[in-house]
Write an enzyme that holds these catalytic residues in place. Structure first.
Site, PDB file in Angstrom:
ATOM      1  CG  ASP A 189       3.451   5.058   5.460  1.00  0.00           C
ATOM      2  OD1 ASP A 189       3.066   3.953   5.024  1.00  0.00           O
ATOM      3  OD2 ASP A 189       4.641   5.306   5.714  1.00  0.00           O
TER       4      ASP A 189
ATOM      5  CG  ASP B 211       1.878  -1.156   2.230  1.00  0.00           C
ATOM      6  OD1 ASP B 211       1.263  -0.148   2.619  1.00  0.00           O
ATOM      7  OD2 ASP B 211       3.071  -1.132   1.898  1.00  0.00           O
TER       8      ASP B 211
END
Length: 510
Positions: free
Chosen positions: A125, A329
């Protein structure tokens, strides 16, 4: 004069090779100094991960239901960037209801921690920082019931690792010492995420992370790290969001890239390469190449993430100057743009296509066609370098695997701009946190250089299905461990490496 000239000539003949050696030493990446450590990661729908976690509660890959589910999941992720928590964890498509936590994070990798080494299938992440593992659990997911039977996860325990140490409150590793009732008490951490009632809490521990050098030697390295021994997980973590751990790749000092850099094991940079088959590689310490295109990060003070600036959009021959910020992202499946960027790209894309546009209110994509579009889509980044979206299209399939439509893989956003993983496929993305730039180069992920591979193995790696849902709003209470080096692999910075090379050359000439 002749004698002076002779001395000068002798001096130059000695200094020139030494200067060359020094420059080479400064540019070297290893010299038993900074190296790279790599391992594979896998998409949630790749065969290795679904072989462990199964397809339970997931629609068929490539179907309209699949893309509807994935984009609904992306809204959860987009909500973490905005502080929103109202997106439901279930959604309906046609007559089916799907539970979003079953999708988990987009990418997973095996990590080995402790002595003896134990495997954990953790989520990657870039939107969070701390590595935490389920540990001596009071409240956590200990396994999954799948169609193939029960799957048990590895649970970390400091008492079962001979290299584990608890971090006391009076340690320099403990950030909030003033909140400790006693200096000898355990240092505690508590991370609250933006999704409803979602958190991870426990104590801070030290142990070793087992890495393998990304070269022909495949040398094992034990990297001392601090991480969260997560005793209590709440919220979506209990419904499948992060059952076996979370590896944060953010910019904070508690992220793995930061710790490896602090200890001199790797430069403060890492790369993620996204293959077209759902498999990729991550390399800690990867600075990329000297001639790679780069663009500076735009870092916000609140919740710093990997933000970039786009200055121009080119779709085919249509070129428009348009500046906007976007979050880069890897945990978001598709690219989300608000106006005017979304309208500019979609309208330019549509105007160059002769095929009739297909519309379906149930689909997340507005621009779909029965014929494969051949338009190029380029983003000019701040600094002037162009980024070509190699795979901007999404292919929708029917139940038998036949192609239904080709869609532009861009979804209209009402708020934040996000460049998602579909625009990263086919690239090796460099996150250089020292220079604060992002670099990129086209890659198939396996022929850039010699690499080592840590395979996914259900028998050795109890699986975890975390999700890139939240972004931390409360920092961990830990700090970075001291920069101690593994006994078998002393690490040197590039200047020291260069200096030693020069000294060695001097002594060799004496």
């Amino acid at each position: 004069m002749a004698a002076w000239t002779g001395r000068a000539s002798s001096s130059n003949s000695t200094l020139l090779p030494l200067l060359v050696v020094f420059v080479l030493g400064l540019s070297c990446r290893s010299c038993n100094g900074f190296g790279t450590f790599g391992f594979d990661f896998h998409h949630r729908f790749s065969d290795p991960v679904t072989g462990i976690l199964g397809y339970d509660e997931l629609p068929q890959k490539g179907s309209p239901e699949y893309y509807a589910a994935i984009t609904h999941r992306d809204r959860l992720i987009r909500g973490r960037h905005l502080g929103q928590t109202k997106t439901p964890l279930t959604f309906a498509y046609s007559n089916e209801t799907y539970r979003i936590p079953a999708f988990g994070f987009l990418h997973y990798a095996n990590v080995s921690v402790g002595t003896p080494s134990t495997w954990y299938l953790v989520a990657l992440d870039t939107g969070s920082d701390l590595l935490w593992l389920p540990c001596d659990c009071i409240s956590c997911v200990k396994g999954f019931n799948t169609s193939d039977g029960e799957l048990d996860f590895n649970i970390y325990s400091p008492n079962k690792s001979t290299t584990s140490k608890k971090v006391p409150c009076n340690s320099t590793y403990c950030e909030k010492q003033q909140q400790c009732s006693s200096p000898s008490r355990d240092c505690r951490y508590n991370i609250t995420y933006l999704s409803d009632n979602t958190s991870s809490s426990g104590i801070v521990v030290e142990d070793v992370l087992h890495l393998i050098t990304d070269d022909a030697k495949l040398k094992g390295v034990e990297a001392p790290i601090a991480f969260g021994c997560g005793r209590i997980q709440t919220g979506v973590f209990l419904s499948g969001a992060a059952p076996n751990g979370l590896l944060g790749l953010g910019m904070d000092d508690v992220s793995i890239p930061s710790m490896l850099a602090k200890q001199g094991l790797a430069s403060n940079s890492f790369s993620m390469c996204f293959g077209i088959n759902g498999t990729g590689r991550i390399r800690f310490g990867d600075n990329g190449s000297v001639d790679q295109p780069e663009t500076p990060f735009y870092v916000r003070d609140i919740y710093p993430t990997y933000n970039i600036t786009v200055t121009q959009i080119a779709v085919g021959k249509s070129v428009v100057d348009l500046e906007f910020y976007a979050i880069w992202d890897s945990g978001t499946s598709f690219t989300y743009l608000n106006d005017p960027a979304y309208t500019q790209i979609s309208k330019s894309f549509n105007s160059a296509i002769k095929d009739k546009r297909f519309t379906d209110s149930d689909l997340p994509f507005e621009y779909c066609y029965t014929v494969r579009p051949n338009q190029t889509l380029n983003l000019t980044m701040k600094g002037g370098k162009q980024y070509n979206a190699i795979h901007p299209h999404v292919v929708l399939l029917d139940g038998e695997g036949n192609i239904l439509f080709y869609c532009l893989g861009v979804v209209k956003s009402e708020d934040v701009n996000i460049i998602g993983q579909n625009f990263m496929t086919g690239y090796r993305i460099i996150f250089d946190r020292k220079k604060m730039v992002m670099g990129w180069t086209e890659s198939d992920c396996y022929h850039d250089e010699e690499t080592s591979t840590l395979p996914i193995s259900p028998s050795k790696s109890p699986a975890a299905s975390p999700t890139v849902y939240p972004e931390a709003t409360v920092n961990t209470t830990s700090k970075i461990p001291s920069a101690s080096s593994p006994s078998d692999s002393p690490k040197l910075n590039s200047f020291t490496c260069a200096l030693l090379m020069v000294l060695s050359a001097i002594f060799a000439t004496v």
